[in-house]
Every structure is written in C-alpha cells, then in structure tokens.
Design a protein around this motif. Structure first.
Motif, PDB file in Angstrom:
ATOM      1  N   MET A   5       0.825  -1.203   0.000  1.00 59.48           N
ATOM      2  CA  MET A   5       0.000   0.000   0.000  1.00 59.48           C
ATOM      3  C   MET A   5       0.860   1.255   0.000  1.00 59.48           C
ATOM      4  SD  MET A   5      -3.044  -1.322   0.019  1.00 59.48           S
ATOM      5  CE  MET A   5      -3.982   0.193   0.257  1.00 59.48           C
ATOM      6  N   GLY A   6       0.290   2.328  -0.554  1.00 60.15           N
ATOM      7  CA  GLY A   6       1.020   3.582  -0.589  1.00 60.15           C
ATOM      8  C   GLY A   6       0.099   4.784  -0.586  1.00 60.15           C
ATOM      9  N   TRP A   7       0.696   5.938  -0.288  1.00 61.79           N
ATOM     10  CA  TRP A   7       0.017   7.227  -0.368  1.00 61.79           C
ATOM     11  C   TRP A   7       0.770   8.120  -1.344  1.00 61.79           C
ATOM     12  CZ3 TRP A   7      -4.646   8.339   1.612  1.00 61.79           C
ATOM     13  CH2 TRP A   7      -5.120   7.579   2.683  1.00 61.79           C
ATOM     14  N   PHE A   8       0.016   8.808  -2.186  1.00 59.13           N
ATOM     15  CA  PHE A   8       0.556   9.785  -3.116  1.00 59.13           C
ATOM     16  C   PHE A   8      -0.230  11.076  -2.973  1.00 59.13           C
ATOM     17  CE2 PHE A   8       1.866   5.770  -4.728  1.00 59.13           C
ATOM     18  CZ  PHE A   8       3.036   5.979  -5.454  1.00 59.13           C
ATOM     19  N   ARG A   9       0.319  12.169  -3.484  1.00 58.84           N
ATOM     20  CA  ARG A   9      -0.405  13.434  -3.475  1.00 58.84           C
ATOM     21  C   ARG A   9      -0.137  14.181  -4.767  1.00 58.84           C
ATOM     22  NH1 ARG A   9       2.920  16.593   1.353  1.00 58.84           N
ATOM     23  NH2 ARG A   9       4.863  16.966   0.188  1.00 58.84           N
ATOM     24  N   THR A  13      -0.464  20.994   1.086  1.00 61.04           N
ATOM     25  CA  THR A  13      -1.774  21.100   0.452  1.00 61.04           C
ATOM     26  C   THR A  13      -1.780  20.349  -0.876  1.00 61.04           C
ATOM     27  OG1 THR A  13      -2.301  23.229   1.480  1.00 61.04           O
ATOM     28  CG2 THR A  13      -3.445  22.682  -0.564  1.00 61.04           C
ATOM     29  N   ALA A  14      -2.714  19.421  -1.025  1.00 60.04           N
ATOM     30  CA  ALA A  14      -2.788  18.595  -2.223  1.00 60.04           C
ATOM     31  C   ALA A  14      -3.981  17.660  -2.110  1.00 60.04           C
ATOM     32  CB  ALA A  14      -1.508  17.772  -2.403  1.00 60.04           C
ATOM     33  N   VAL A  15      -4.278  16.990  -3.203  1.00 63.06           N
ATOM     34  CA  VAL A  15      -5.199  15.862  -3.163  1.00 63.06           C
ATOM     35  C   VAL A  15      -4.374  14.625  -2.852  1.00 63.06           C
ATOM     36  CG1 VAL A  15      -6.824  14.442  -4.447  1.00 63.06           C
ATOM     37  CG2 VAL A  15      -6.801  16.919  -4.785  1.00 63.06           C
ATOM     38  N   TYR A  16      -4.756  13.903  -1.827  1.00 66.59           N
ATOM     39  CA  TYR A  16      -4.031  12.715  -1.396  1.00 66.59           C
ATOM     40  C   TYR A  16      -4.750  11.465  -1.875  1.00 66.59           C
ATOM     41  CZ  TYR A  16      -0.865  15.398   1.501  1.00 66.59           C
ATOM     42  OH  TYR A  16       0.105  16.266   1.935  1.00 66.59           O
ATOM     43  N   TYR A  17      -3.983  10.552  -2.471  1.00 65.82           N
ATOM     44  CA  TYR A  17      -4.517   9.328  -3.045  1.00 65.82           C
ATOM     45  C   TYR A  17      -3.955   8.099  -2.350  1.00 65.82           C
ATOM     46  CZ  TYR A  17      -5.898  12.292  -6.993  1.00 65.82           C
ATOM     47  OH  TYR A  17      -6.456  13.262  -7.782  1.00 65.82           O
ATOM     48  N   CYS A  18      -4.822   7.177  -2.057  1.00 65.77           N
ATOM     49  CA  CYS A  18      -4.442   5.858  -1.592  1.00 65.77           C
ATOM     50  C   CYS A  18      -4.220   4.960  -2.801  1.00 65.77           C
ATOM     51  CB  CYS A  18      -5.557   5.305  -0.701  1.00 65.77           C
ATOM     52  SG  CYS A  18      -5.365   3.592  -0.190  1.00 65.77           S
ATOM     53  N   ALA A  19      -3.207   4.109  -2.743  1.00 66.91           N
ATOM     54  CA  ALA A  19      -2.902   3.223  -3.857  1.00 66.91           C
ATOM     55  C   ALA A  19      -2.535   1.837  -3.345  1.00 66.91           C
ATOM     56  CB  ALA A  19      -1.758   3.793  -4.692  1.00 66.91           C
ATOM     57  N   ALA A  20      -2.803   0.829  -4.172  1.00 69.27           N
ATOM     58  CA  ALA A  20      -2.507  -0.554  -3.820  1.00 69.27           C
ATOM     59  C   ALA A  20      -1.800  -1.249  -4.972  1.00 69.27           C
ATOM     60  CB  ALA A  20      -3.787  -1.305  -3.461  1.00 69.27           C
ATOM     61  N   THR A  75       4.238   5.730  -9.451  1.00 71.41           N
ATOM     62  CA  THR A  75       2.815   5.590  -9.718  1.00 71.41           C
ATOM     63  C   THR A  75       2.524   4.423 -10.648  1.00 71.41           C
ATOM     64  OG1 THR A  75       2.947   7.193 -11.536  1.00 71.41           O
ATOM     65  CG2 THR A  75       2.385   8.043  -9.349  1.00 71.41           C
ATOM     66  N   THR A  76       3.436   4.158 -11.589  1.00 81.18           N
ATOM     67  CA  THR A  76       3.238   3.086 -12.551  1.00 81.18           C
ATOM     68  C   THR A  76       3.301   1.703 -11.922  1.00 81.18           C
ATOM     69  OG1 THR A  76       5.585   3.206 -13.118  1.00 81.18           O
ATOM     70  CG2 THR A  76       4.057   4.434 -14.504  1.00 81.18           C
ATOM     71  N   GLU A  77       3.783   1.604 -10.714  1.00 79.43           N
ATOM     72  CA  GLU A  77       3.884   0.330 -10.025  1.00 79.43           C
ATOM     73  C   GLU A  77       2.638  -0.004  -9.207  1.00 79.43           C
ATOM     74  OE1 GLU A  77       8.567  -0.299  -9.178  1.00 79.43           O
ATOM     75  OE2 GLU A  77       7.673   1.416  -8.118  1.00 79.43           O
ATOM     76  N   TYR A  78       1.666   0.890  -9.203  1.00 81.62           N
ATOM     77  CA  TYR A  78       0.425   0.676  -8.466  1.00 81.62           C
ATOM     78  C   TYR A  78      -0.733   0.504  -9.434  1.00 81.62           C
ATOM     79  CZ  TYR A  78       2.763   1.851  -4.119  1.00 81.62           C
ATOM     80  OH  TYR A  78       3.601   1.857  -3.030  1.00 81.62           O
ATOM     81  N   ALA A  79      -1.490  -0.556  -9.257  1.00 79.97           N
ATOM     82  CA  ALA A  79      -2.580  -0.873 -10.166  1.00 79.97           C
ATOM     83  C   ALA A  79      -3.920  -0.302  -9.726  1.00 79.97           C
ATOM     84  CB  ALA A  79      -2.701  -2.388 -10.331  1.00 79.97           C
ATOM     85  N   TYR A  80      -4.072  -0.044  -8.438  1.00 80.45           N
ATOM     86  CA  TYR A  80      -5.362   0.376  -7.897  1.00 80.45           C
ATOM     87  C   TYR A  80      -5.231   1.701  -7.176  1.00 80.45           C
ATOM     88  CZ  TYR A  80      -5.819  -4.633  -8.619  1.00 80.45           C
ATOM     89  OH  TYR A  80      -5.790  -5.898  -9.160  1.00 80.45           O
ATOM     90  N   TRP A  81      -6.230   2.582  -7.389  1.00 83.19           N
ATOM     91  CA  TRP A  81      -6.199   3.927  -6.837  1.00 83.19           C
ATOM     92  C   TRP A  81      -7.545   4.327  -6.277  1.00 83.19           C
ATOM     93  CZ3 TRP A  81      -1.733   6.826  -6.731  1.00 83.19           C
ATOM     94  CH2 TRP A  81      -0.665   6.318  -7.491  1.00 83.19           C
TER      95      TRP A  81
END
Length: 124
Positions: A34-38, A91-98, A108-114
């Motif tokens: 799992m990861g977090w991106f913004r 400040t940003a939009v934060y995304y959960c990724a799996a 980002t290319t290593e995560y299939a689900y957002w």
C-alpha cells in the motif's frame, strides 16, 4: 476488483495534524503493498509513503520524513496516514494506492489500484 476509498481530508491550520484513512475492499489487504501519493494541479503525482504487506517495512519521501507516519490495520482492511506539523506545502489531493507487488514501490506506474482522492488544505 479492488476498491479504495479515502477519507479524513479537510482544512487545517499550519502546525496542526490530520489522519487520513483508506478503506480497502475486493481483496484481502494483506495481499497488497500500500502507498500514499499526493498531487497539486499542474504537477505530477508525488510519492508520499509506502508500507509492506504486513507493515514490517515503510518508506517515505524526504519531504515528509519525520512528520508523516504510514500504518495499516489488516484486521480492519484499512490503511492510514498520520500527518503532523502540516504546512501549506502539504496542500494537495491525497490518493491511496494498492499494488500486488511483494516489495515497496515508489512509482505511480507500479500501483494498479487507486482511490478517488481526498483534499487536504493547510492554511497559514
């Protein structure tokens, strides 16, 4: 199909804290890295933090190291991001990724689900 739903975003003042949550469904969370991106408008999506399947290993972007903590509760199928000492630069939009990968990923290319993203706004 994996579904990720973020929550916990909002408006806070500089120096305050916020905790984001990501609810996972469609697959056992322990099978997922799992990861977090913004992301800020006009900029590329930025890596924030990642955690291994059982939570034994974590990785952070230099910009958040020491302030943010990524955790997971596999029994609750939930991922968390504790954000302390927030500043306007956060400040940003934060995304959960799996990811189905067995190792921590930062791209980002290593995560299939957002997830759909949750807005975090930090005022001065």
């Amino acid at each position: 199909q994996v579904q990720l739903i973020e929550s916990g975003g909002g408006l806070v003042q500089a120096g305050e804290s916020l905790r984001l949550s990501c609810a996972v469904s469609g697959r056992t969370i322990s099978d997922l890295t799992m990861g977090w991106f913004r992301q800020v408008p006009g900029k590329e999506r930025e890596f924030v933090a990642a955690i291994s399947r059982t939570g034994g290993n974590t990785n952070y972007a230099d910009s958040v190291k020491g302030r943010f903590t990524i955790t997971r509760d596999n029994s609750k199928n939930t991922l968390y991001l504790q954000m302390n000492s927030l500043g306007p630069e956060d400040t940003a939009v934060y995304y959960c990724a799996a990811s189905a990968r067995w190792t921590i990923a930062r791209l980002t290319t290593e995560y299939a689900y957002w997830g759909q993203g949750t807005q975090v706004t930090v005022s001065s």
